[in-house]
Design an enzyme around this catalytic site. Structure first.
Site, short mmCIF file in Angstrom:
data_model
loop_
_atom_site.label_atom_id
_atom_site.label_comp_id
_atom_site.label_asym_id
_atom_site.label_seq_id
_atom_site.Cartn_x
_atom_site.Cartn_y
_atom_site.Cartn_z
N PRO A 1 1.23 8.72 -8.30
CA PRO A 1 1.17 9.82 -7.32
C PRO A 1 1.96 9.58 -6.03
CG PRO A 1 -0.79 8.49 -7.12
CD PRO A 1 0.01 7.88 -8.24
N ALA B 1 6.83 7.37 -10.70
CA ALA B 1 6.41 7.26 -9.32
C ALA B 1 5.07 7.89 -8.96
CB ALA B 1 7.50 7.86 -8.42
N CYS C 1 -0.65 -2.16 -14.92
CA CYS C 1 -2.06 -2.37 -14.56
C CYS C 1 -2.86 -2.64 -15.82
CB CYS C 1 -2.62 -1.18 -13.79
SG CYS C 1 -2.56 0.39 -14.68
N LYS D 1 3.33 3.77 -4.35
CA LYS D 1 4.38 2.75 -4.25
C LYS D 1 5.65 3.34 -3.65
CE LYS D 1 2.48 0.21 -8.18
NZ LYS D 1 1.45 1.22 -8.53
#
Length: 466
Positions: free
Chosen positions: A242, A240, A370, A245
Site C-alpha cells: 500500500p 509497491a 514476509c 516502503k
C-alpha cells in the site's frame, strides 16, 4: 507467554514447513532436538502479536523528537498511558510496547469475528462491522460482550452462536444493534464493538497523525534503510502497495529525485497515491502496471514517463515480492493449500529477472519477503547468483536480523550477508524484561518473520577482479 494455540494450518503445509526447519544442512549445524524446538516455537509465536507496535516517522518534514512528543500528547488525551520509545538503531522509528496477555475474564455474551479481524484486534484495532460473523440474537448497542476469533473459518455469517474452535481476544462494548450488522442492505463500515478490555493492549492509530506517522512492521522499515536511496536518484518499487516502503524511500531521499511505484491492481495503486499525498511526498510516481512487463528492449514501446522502461533505467530497485506470507503475525489460522504456498517461486523469479534488467550497472537491488520458507528466500538467492553473474551479495546496513538459514546450498559467508528475522529465536531465549532497556533489546528480535537480500549489479569484468 503462550495464551493462544499454535498457528492452525493445513497438515500438508505444516509438514512442508517442518521440512524447511529440519532440513539436512540445518540439522548438521544445530541438531534435531534444537531444530524441532525452534519449529514449535515458530508456530507458537506466529499466533501472538510482536512485543512492539512499530511506527515510522516522517522525518523528511519533522524532527523525530517532535513527532514523539505529539504522539505522547495524543495518547495522554485518550487516557492511554503507553510509553513511546525511539528505536536504538533506526533514526525514524517509534516503538510502543504491546501489553499482554492481560488478565481478562470472558463473558457469557459472545461476538465471533473472522480471522483477519481478530488479527487486527490483537494489534490494537476495534471491531469493525464487516469483520463480525456472529452475535447474540438480541444484542443491542451499549451491551458489554466478549470477542472471539473463529480459528478455522467455520462460523457462518449471521449465526446467533458458534460452538466451533475459537480464541478469546477480550471484552468490549457494542456500538450497534445486531440488526444493523446483519442488515439486508449489507454491513456498515464503522466500529461495531469498541474494545475496552483487550487481551493484548496496544493503542489504536486510526486517523492519528496521518501526515507524520505510518504504521509499519519493523523489518519493512529496515528494508528501506538497506536499500539506501539518496536524494536525486531514480528508484523503483516494483510491488509497491500500500505504499509503506515507497513513501519510506521517498522520505529517505528527502523528497528529492524520483520514486516510481508499480502496482497491478488500480485500487491499490490509488492507495499508494493517497499515502504519498498524506505524507507530502511529491517525488512519488505511481502507475498501474504488472511489474513482470515493466521493461522493454524496444525503444518504441517505452513510455516517456511511465512503464515499460528501457533496460538499466534505475539507480536502485526494491522487489518486495508477492509471497506466501507465512511470517505474518499475529496469525492464528493459515488456510492456504500446499499448492498455493509453493506457487510463488516462479512469479518471484520473473519479477527478479525484470528487476535485474531495469537496474543500472553499479546499482543496488534489494529482494525481500514476509515469509519463512527456503524456496522463496535463500533458494531464490542461490538461483539469482547462479543465473545472473553480474550480481554480488552485499553487506546490509543496518543488520538487525539473523543470518540466512542453511538448506539452500549457500556458503556460511553468503548466508552471513542475508537478513532473516526469526521471531522463534526471541521466543526460545525470552525471559521476562524488567526494564525499558531490556525490553528494547527484544525489539529487533520479536518481529514478524521476514527476509532481506541485497545485491549490487556489476559488469562481468568487475566481478572477476573484485
Amino acid at each position: 507467554m503462550s495464551v493462544f494455540p499454535q498457528l492452525f494450518m493445513n497438515p500438508e503445509v505444516r509438514e512442508h514447513l517442518r521440512g524447511v526447519y529440519t532440513n539436512d544442512e540445518l540439522l548438521s549445524e544445530s541438531g534435531e532436538e534444537e531444530a524441532d524446538l525452534l519449529f514449535e516455537a515458530l508456530l507458537s509465536c506466529l499466533s501472538h502479536p510482536p512485543l512492539f507496535t512499530c511506527l515510522r516517522a516522517g522525518t523528511h518534514l519533522h524532527l523525530l523528537q517532535d513527532i514523539q512528543h505529539r504522539l505522547q500528547q495524543h495518547l495522554a488525551q485518550q487516557d492511554r498511558c503507553s510509553s513511546v520509545y525511539t528505536h536504538p538503531q533506526l533514526p525514524d522509528v517509534l516503538l510502543l510496547p504491546v501489553h499482554g496477555p492481560r488478565s481478562v475474564d470472558p463473558l457469557a455474551s459472545e461476538v465471533i469475528v473472522g480471522a483477519q479481524c481478530g488479527h487486527a484486534v490483537l494489534r490494537g484495532a476495534h471491531v469493525f462491522t464487516p469483520g463480525i460473523l456472529s452475535t447474540p440474537k438480541y444484542m443491542k448497542a451499549g451491551e458489554v460482550v466478549s470477542v472471539f476469533s473463529d480459528v478455522e473459518g467455520k462460523c457462518t455469517r449471521g449465526a446467533r452462536e458458534f460452538k466451533g474452535k475459537k480464541v478469546f481476544l477480550g471484552n468490549g462494548t457494542s456500538e450497534v444493534d445486531r440488526s444493523e450488522i446483519f442488515s439486508p442492505d449489507g454491513p456498515g463500515k464503522g466500529v461495531a464493538v469498541r474494545m475496552t478490555e483487550p487481551l493484548y493492549q496496544s493503542p489504536s492509530f486510526d486517523g492519528v497523525l496521518t501526515d507524520q506517522l505510518f504504521l509499519q512492521n519493523l523489518p519493512s522499515v529496515v528494508v528501506g534503510h538497506v536499500l539506501g536511496p539518496r536524494p536525486g536518484e531514480r528508484v523503483l518499487d516494483m510491488c509497491a502497495a500500500p505504499g509503506g516502503k515507497t513513501t519510506h524511500i521517498a522520505s529517505l531521499m528527502r523528497n528529492q529525485g524520483t520514486v516510481v511505484a508499480l502496482e497491478k491492481i488500480r485500487s491499490k495503486m490509488q492507495k499508494i497515491v493517497q499515502n504519498a499525498q498524506l505524507l507530502q511526498l511529491d517525488c512519488v510516481r505511481a502507475y498501474c502496471c504488472n511489474s513482470v512487463r515493466a521493461v522493454s528492449s524496444d525503444p518504441a514501446q517505452c513510455g516517456a514517463d511511465g512503464p515499460p522502461y528501457p533496460e538499466e533505467s534505475f539507480d536502485r530497485v526494491l522487489l518486495d515480492a508477492p509471497c506466501s506470507g507465512l511470517g505474518q503475525r499475529p496469525n492464528m489460522s493459515y488456510s492456504w493449500s500446499l499448492k498455493e504456498v509453493c506457487s510463488y517461486q516462479p512469479l518471484q523469479r520473473k519479477l527478479f529477472t525484470t528487476a535485474v534488467r531495469l537496474l543500472k550497472r553499479g546499482g543496488v537491488l534489494v529482494y525481500s519477503t514476509c515469509t519463512v520458507t527456503l524456496a522463496e528466500n535463500e533458494e531464490q538467492v542461490a538461483w539469482a547468483l547462479k543465473t545472473f553473474p553480474c550480481l554480488t551479495l552485499e553487506p546490509q546496513v543496518p543488520a538487525l536480523g539473523s543470518e540466512g538459514m542453511p538448506g539452500a546450498g549457500l556458503s556460511r559467508d553468503q548466508r552471513s550477508l542475508l537478513q532473516r528475522f526469526r521471531p522463534e529465536l526471541a521466543r526460545r531465549g525470552a525471559g521476562v524484561p524488567h526494564s525499558p532497556e531490556s525490553l528494547l533489546q527484544n525489539a529487533c528480535a520479536d518481529t514478524i518473520g521476514f527476509f532481506i537480500a541485497k545485491f549490487i549489479k556489476r559488469s562481468i569484468n568487475e566481478r572477476l577482479t573484485s
